[in-house]
Design an enzyme around this catalytic site. Structure first.
Site, PDB file in Angstrom:
ATOM      1  CE1 TYR A  29      -5.081 103.863  -4.524  1.00 40.21           C
ATOM      2  CE2 TYR A  29      -4.487 105.761  -5.837  1.00 40.21           C
ATOM      3  CZ  TYR A  29      -5.345 104.713  -5.578  1.00 40.21           C
ATOM      4  OH  TYR A  29      -6.456 104.530  -6.350  1.00 40.21           O
ATOM      5  NE  ARG A  59      -9.472 109.629  -0.439  1.00 36.56           N
ATOM      6  CZ  ARG A  59      -9.891 110.047  -1.633  1.00 36.56           C
ATOM      7  NH1 ARG A  59     -11.186 110.120  -1.896  1.00 36.56           N
ATOM      8  NH2 ARG A  59      -9.026 110.385  -2.566  1.00 36.56           N
ATOM      9  CE  LYS A  93      -7.118 107.565  -4.053  1.00 33.81           C
ATOM     10  NZ  LYS A  93      -7.872 106.955  -5.138  1.00 33.81           N
ATOM     11  CD  GLU A 150     -15.967 103.508  -5.648  1.00 35.33           C
ATOM     12  OE1 GLU A 150     -15.625 104.699  -5.601  1.00 35.33           O
ATOM     13  OE2 GLU A 150     -15.581 102.659  -4.828  1.00 35.33           O
ATOM     14  CG  LEU A 195     -12.119 106.486  -2.265  1.00 37.22           C
ATOM     15  CD1 LEU A 195     -11.243 105.680  -1.306  1.00 37.22           C
ATOM     16  CD2 LEU A 195     -11.281 107.088  -3.372  1.00 37.22           C
TER      17      LEU A 195
HETATM   18  N1  PDD Z   1      -8.917 107.520  -7.927  1.00 37.23           N
HETATM   19  N2  PDD Z   1     -13.511 105.923  -6.534  1.00 37.23           N
HETATM   20  C1  PDD Z   1     -12.364 105.244  -6.756  1.00 37.23           C
HETATM   21  C2  PDD Z   1     -12.393 103.765  -6.733  1.00 37.23           C
HETATM   22  C3  PDD Z   1     -11.179 105.959  -7.011  1.00 37.23           C
HETATM   23  O1  PDD Z   1     -10.036 105.275  -7.205  1.00 37.23           O
HETATM   24  C4  PDD Z   1     -11.209 107.382  -7.053  1.00 37.23           C
HETATM   25  C5  PDD Z   1      -9.976 108.205  -7.306  1.00 37.23           C
HETATM   26  C6  PDD Z   1     -12.428 108.021  -6.815  1.00 37.23           C
HETATM   27  C7  PDD Z   1     -12.556 109.526  -6.818  1.00 37.23           C
HETATM   28  O2  PDD Z   1     -12.002 110.084  -5.657  1.00 37.23           O
HETATM   29  P1  PDD Z   1     -11.408 111.561  -5.678  1.00 37.23           P
HETATM   30  O3  PDD Z   1     -12.463 112.471  -6.159  1.00 37.23           O
HETATM   31  O4  PDD Z   1     -11.055 111.805  -4.257  1.00 37.23           O
HETATM   32  O5  PDD Z   1     -10.219 111.537  -6.599  1.00 37.23           O
HETATM   33  C8  PDD Z   1     -13.559 107.270  -6.549  1.00 37.23           C
HETATM   34  C9  PDD Z   1      -7.628 108.145  -8.168  1.00 37.23           C
HETATM   35  C10 PDD Z   1      -7.703 109.444  -8.865  1.00 37.23           C
HETATM   36  C11 PDD Z   1      -6.719 107.134  -8.850  1.00 37.23           C
HETATM   37  O6  PDD Z   1      -6.822 105.966  -8.484  1.00 37.23           O
HETATM   38  O7  PDD Z   1      -5.917 107.503  -9.697  1.00 37.23           O
END
Ligand code: PDD
Length: 290
Positions: free
Chosen positions: A31, A50, A149, A181, A205
């Site tokens: 996703y 990604r 992801k 993270e 991620l």
């Molecule tokens: N999540 N790390 C994890 C485990 C994440 O699920 C996310 C983002 C990030 C940040 O990535 P980015 O800056 O590309 O959004 C880091 C999304 C927003 C979610 O699961 O809703």
């Protein structure tokens, strides 16, 4: 409100996915989440890249939706149907390996992936940002491909729930004494004046927000080191913040019920947020969809 399911725009409440979908049965899919400001997608291509990386790693055939022009056209229709061309919104896109009788190995070649997309109104957590948020630490119990992801988010769900039950906004995951993270954001600390964050390995991620924020920090002349923080560093951090699509730059001012430094948002987090927000507002025109 409409959603997009397998090539069609359909009413969201009536949209149905087959019970044998491998996303439902195995969590076999990927996703992405985009931020949308005034109908424009922030960093459209980086998120799509990604997603394509994840599809390739999982050997799921890439559907047409990952082509920027197809994606943009569907996004535009979804945003319009929800009256989301103004203000803040998010777009969610999920692709699974499709519908097939339950068997662990891949289904027959030619099984069409399931594609689902929706747009939602979004309210940035700006009030919390002003005073700063609380976080807890939890053990990182995820698999060793956190760079993909995937929709398999149980460790993230359990971590976030543990945080919620302790009145905290985020759970910061620690693997063998190393800070990786958050449950849905990357983690950045300031130690000895240096911005520190886990390098982009298989253990995190590679966040789009993380990449943009680190670029901004370097441009501002703030030293950046992509070396992981140790759990034992956490008690002597000068600042701690999380970065992600749904929180931008969010200062963490309490960790495990103890104040982080002064217990107030620090100057680096505040400066990075303000520069990041200005950049997001300026950049959204790159992928205009409304
Ligand atoms: N999540 N790390 C994890 C485990 C994440 O699920 C996310 C983002 C990030 C940040 O990535 P980015 O800056 O590309 O959004 C880091 C999304 C927003 C979610 O699961 O809703």
């Amino acid at each position: 409100m409409l959603c997009y399911l397998n090539g069609k725009l359909v009413d969201r409440t009536g949209a149905v996915v087959a019970v044998e979908d491998r996303g439902f049965v195995f969590g076999d899919g990927v996703y992405e989440v985009w931020r949308v400001v005034n109908g424009r997608l922030f960093e459209m291509e980086r998120h799509l890249d990604r997603l394509v990386f994840g599809l390739r790693e999982l050997r799921i055939a890439a559907p047409d939706i990952v082509q920027p022009d197809v994606f943009t056209s569907v996004a535009e229709q979804l945003l319009a149907s929800g009256g989301l061309q103004d203000g803040e919104a998010t777009l969610y896109l999920e692709i699974t390996r499709g519908v097939a009788p339950r068997a662990h190995a891949f289904p027959a070649a030619g099984t069409a992936p399931t594609v689902f997309m929706m747009a939602n109104r979004f309210v940035p957590p700006n009030e919390v940002r002003t005073r700063g948020a609380a976080a807890i630490t939890v053990e990182d119990i995820r698999w060793l491909r956190c760079d993909i992801k995937t929709i398999q988010l149980l460790p993230n769900v359990l971590a976030k729930q543990a945080a919620a039950e302790r009145g905290a906004m985020e759970a910061i995951m620690v693997r063998h004494g190393i800070v990786t993270e958050g449950s849905h954001a990357n983690v950045i600390g300031v130690l000895d004046g240096i911005i520190r964050t886990h390098p982009t390995t298989n253990l995190i991620l590679p966040g789009v927000t993380r990449a943009v924020v680190l670029d901004i920090a370097r441009r501002l002349g703030i030293p950046v080191s992509e070396t992981a923080l140790q759990e034992r560093d956490l008690s002597r951090l000068e600042e701690l913040f999380i970065v992600g699509t749904t929180g931008d730059v969010m200062p963490i001012v309490r960790l495990n019920d103890q104040p982080v430094a002064s217990g107030r948002p620090g100057p680096i987090a505040r400066q990075l947020y303000s520069e990041f927000r200005a950049h997001m507002d300026a950049c959204c025109g790159v992928a205009r969809v409304a």
